[in-house]
Design a protein around this motif. Sequence first.
Motif, short mmCIF file in Angstrom:
data_model
loop_
_atom_site.label_atom_id
_atom_site.label_comp_id
_atom_site.label_asym_id
_atom_site.label_seq_id
_atom_site.Cartn_x
_atom_site.Cartn_y
_atom_site.Cartn_z
N THR A 114 42.57 -3.99 55.68
CA THR A 114 43.95 -3.51 55.71
C THR A 114 43.97 -2.00 55.61
O THR A 114 43.34 -1.42 54.74
CB THR A 114 44.73 -4.09 54.51
OG1 THR A 114 44.57 -5.50 54.49
CG2 THR A 114 46.20 -3.73 54.59
N GLU A 134 43.72 -3.32 60.24
CA GLU A 134 45.03 -3.96 60.30
C GLU A 134 46.02 -3.05 59.60
O GLU A 134 46.16 -3.10 58.37
CB GLU A 134 44.95 -5.32 59.59
CG GLU A 134 46.18 -6.18 59.81
CD GLU A 134 46.07 -7.50 59.04
OE1 GLU A 134 44.96 -8.07 59.03
OE2 GLU A 134 47.07 -7.92 58.45
N VAL A 167 49.23 -1.57 57.92
CA VAL A 167 50.49 -2.08 57.37
C VAL A 167 51.28 -0.90 56.81
O VAL A 167 50.74 0.14 56.50
CB VAL A 167 50.27 -3.12 56.24
CG1 VAL A 167 49.62 -4.36 56.77
CG2 VAL A 167 49.49 -2.52 55.11
N ASP A 168 52.56 -1.13 56.68
CA ASP A 168 53.44 -0.11 56.16
C ASP A 168 53.88 -0.54 54.77
O ASP A 168 54.38 -1.66 54.59
CB ASP A 168 54.65 0.01 57.10
CG ASP A 168 55.54 1.16 56.72
OD1 ASP A 168 56.68 1.20 57.21
OD2 ASP A 168 55.11 2.03 55.93
N PRO A 171 56.73 -4.45 50.92
CA PRO A 171 57.04 -5.58 51.83
C PRO A 171 56.00 -6.69 51.69
O PRO A 171 54.81 -6.43 51.51
CB PRO A 171 56.96 -4.94 53.23
CG PRO A 171 56.91 -3.49 53.03
CD PRO A 171 56.54 -3.20 51.62
N GLN A 172 56.47 -7.91 51.82
CA GLN A 172 55.60 -9.07 51.62
C GLN A 172 54.46 -9.08 52.63
O GLN A 172 53.35 -9.51 52.32
CB GLN A 172 56.45 -10.36 51.74
CG GLN A 172 55.76 -11.62 51.28
CD GLN A 172 55.31 -11.55 49.83
OE1 GLN A 172 55.98 -10.96 48.98
NE2 GLN A 172 54.18 -12.15 49.53
N LYS A 173 54.71 -8.58 53.82
CA LYS A 173 53.69 -8.58 54.88
C LYS A 173 52.46 -7.79 54.42
O LYS A 173 51.31 -8.21 54.64
CB LYS A 173 54.30 -7.93 56.13
CG LYS A 173 53.41 -7.92 57.34
CD LYS A 173 54.22 -7.59 58.61
CE LYS A 173 53.31 -7.22 59.77
NZ LYS A 173 52.67 -5.91 59.60
N ALA A 174 52.71 -6.66 53.76
CA ALA A 174 51.59 -5.83 53.31
C ALA A 174 50.79 -6.56 52.24
O ALA A 174 49.55 -6.57 52.24
CB ALA A 174 52.11 -4.50 52.76
N ASP A 233 50.55 -9.80 51.76
CA ASP A 233 49.78 -10.91 52.35
C ASP A 233 48.54 -10.41 53.05
O ASP A 233 47.48 -11.04 53.01
CB ASP A 233 50.66 -11.66 53.35
CG ASP A 233 51.80 -12.39 52.65
OD1 ASP A 233 52.81 -12.68 53.31
OD2 ASP A 233 51.65 -12.66 51.44
N SER A 234 48.69 -9.26 53.74
CA SER A 234 47.55 -8.72 54.48
C SER A 234 46.38 -8.42 53.54
O SER A 234 45.23 -8.77 53.83
CB SER A 234 48.00 -7.45 55.21
OG SER A 234 46.90 -6.76 55.71
N HIS A 238 45.85 -9.64 50.55
CA HIS A 238 45.34 -10.88 49.97
C HIS A 238 44.39 -11.56 50.92
O HIS A 238 43.38 -12.15 50.53
CB HIS A 238 46.50 -11.83 49.63
CG HIS A 238 47.07 -11.59 48.27
ND1 HIS A 238 46.30 -11.63 47.13
CD2 HIS A 238 48.32 -11.29 47.87
CE1 HIS A 238 47.07 -11.37 46.08
NE2 HIS A 238 48.29 -11.16 46.50
N LYS A 239 44.72 -11.49 52.22
CA LYS A 239 43.88 -12.17 53.22
C LYS A 239 42.57 -11.43 53.41
O LYS A 239 41.50 -12.03 53.41
CB LYS A 239 44.65 -12.23 54.55
CG LYS A 239 43.88 -12.92 55.67
CD LYS A 239 44.74 -13.10 56.91
CE LYS A 239 45.27 -11.79 57.42
NZ LYS A 239 44.79 -11.36 58.70
#
Lengths: 362, 377
Positions: free
Chosen positions: A32, A61, A63-64, A78-81, A83-84, A86-87
């Motif tokens: 990330t 990857e 993310v913002d 943001p949840q997207k960041a 999750d990224s 964590h993955k």
Amino acid sequence: MAARVLLNSVQRLIVGKAFVTRNFSSETRTVTLIPGDGIGPEISESVKTIFAAAQAPIAWEPVDVTPVKGPDGLFAIPQKAIDSVHKNKIGLKGPLATPIGKGHRSLNLALRKEFNLYANVRPCKSIEGYKTPYDDVDIVTIRENTEGEYSGIEHVIVQGVVQSIKLITKEASIRVAEFAFDYAKSNQRSTVTAVHKANIMRMSDGLFLRCCRHVAEKNTDIKFNEIYLDTVCLNMVQDPTQFDVLVMPNLYGDILSDLCAGLIGGLGVTPSGNIGADGAAIFESVHGTAPDIAGEDKANPTALLLSAIMMLRHMGFGDYACRIEKACFDTIREGNVLTGDLGGKSTCSEFTNEICRKVEAT
Amino acid sequence: MSFSRNLGKLLSWQVNNEFSRYTYSYSSNFTHEAYGGRHTVTLLPGDGVGPELIGHVKEVIRFSGAPIDFETINLDADHGDEDYLSHAMLAIKRNGVALKAPIETKQGSKSKNVELRTKLDLFANIIHIKSIPGIATRHHDIDIHIIRENTEGEYSNLEHESVPGVVENLKIITAEKSTRIAKFAFDYAVKHNRRKVTAIHKANIMKLGDGLFLECCTNMSKLYPAIEFEGMIVDNCSMQMVSKPQQFDVMVMPNLYGNIIGNLGAGLIGGPGIVSGMNLGDQFAIFETGTRNSGRSIQGKNIANPAAMLLASSQMLDHLGLKDHGKLIRESVKKVISEEKIHTPDLGGQATTLQVVQAIVKDIKEKTQQWYTHFNH
């Protein structure tokens, strides 16, 4: 490749459950990337370019992490960041600006809490070609990152009397001590030193010391000693070569890691990594966003690059790390293409291209 | 005439009382009368190299001819229970002034050094970091006065184990003590013609605690518009200290940061052997080395640097009003270190403690000889 697939299936047969081996050697890992603010995007681009030139097996990857207003009115990542990270488990972060205003929590603090980043590692090594009064520094500071004096627990008892609580727990102290010894072993360091003030703060730093001693007994191949904080400060500025790996609670670590950064030339050339539980790790540059030179191609990507190199080593890509690091240090040592803060007149892109050239040549 | 004098006393009493909660005027409260023309000073030899160094100080003061008598109290790690401590405190209160070496703390007991400072309310610790010619250092032209709050903060000694494995340590910051040390710092800056006061804090993280300290300093700075004031975060400060220490003038800070920055500063100019410090309160003063190291590892080896303790004694003589004798000792020490370059191992030399002291005494003898010849003509 085929052999590894065979090995995997054999292991699964033997162990009887899905056994995922961590393939460190040839698979591309996704990382990330948090470019950050100010000069963040430019230096992230530099790092990506250099990694591409080295053909490092890293996929980025981006993310913002700009905070968004949640349903409760508070700004959060943001949840997207989340999750990224964590993955992927590994992240590289540029400088973040904390917006001023109500409802904004410090983003760094939020990241730390979210991923339980309990240890902050800063290897400080003198850079040849960037002259400071100290030439022979090679120290690693490992700082407990979650508790201690920065627990954030404060109260106003009566008007004019404030109490701040410094919290030391056995669990966190053992965790960071174990990390310190593991780091020393995997990076061929010989000594781990615990920094404390147990003569004054007998119970709290006493507990921290006992935890360090306990872990030291289990790692007898690494030397262990203890030293008072004021003695470290006194001796560090006179002779930094006497120190190797330092492990300490939060506040002392904050001050000493910045002190060591000052010895080698400041935050613009210092890498930093935050290690979390479950193998998560976020590597970052710790300097500011420098809004005055943002977008002008004047930024120095060294700090972020060195942090990315730390990341490569953490992931097991030691040879790529060595190649890129050598190219970076050679560029700085030769001194022909240096950015403004290192004493030169070149742009960020020229500096990046020079490093790419050197990496491709090896 | 007595009426106007009494009126004056009444007015000044009122002025003093109204602001006395938050004011500290450095010299007005301090009256130490010399009894029969001689001052008595309490000596606390402590542990480690303390006893040897204090012994040398006594000898040097004797050679300087200063009218000082000594009262030695043996408060150390072995003789450290409550009775000894109260006996020592009584002696310091009686004499008003003490010269002290660090007292080691046995496992499990409270630090005597901290107790002396808090019980005698010696709220200001002052270390002067100044580059000394003749000593090889990486930085030059440093001239910093570090003023450290000496009685509260992280050294409040309030700890408890809530459950096994979880320990809490309370750091206390009060408006009263923060204002007091801030006022002291600004008054000190005015008295010594300094231009800038920097407050060191970590108020971005410890918003209430260090926030209160910074607020008190900022409020006090408004009463001194001629002195420049800035705040600096402690980690940035330590970075600046090792790259550009020349930017600092007077620094004021809470207890723990004072310990860190003080030791940093001492390391920058050559180490713990040449920096002296003083602990000042409203009524009492204790002089000691700046970095408070007991030097257990070099005890008895005759290699300790006596300069720090001798400079502390010269500050003590100044404080008592014996400025000529204070200046004499200070200049002799500086001459031996800077010009004759007789250095003990901590400064990179080969001399023993005794050689340094003998050189200082020789210089003092020459100078006092000139005094006597001057008086005899």
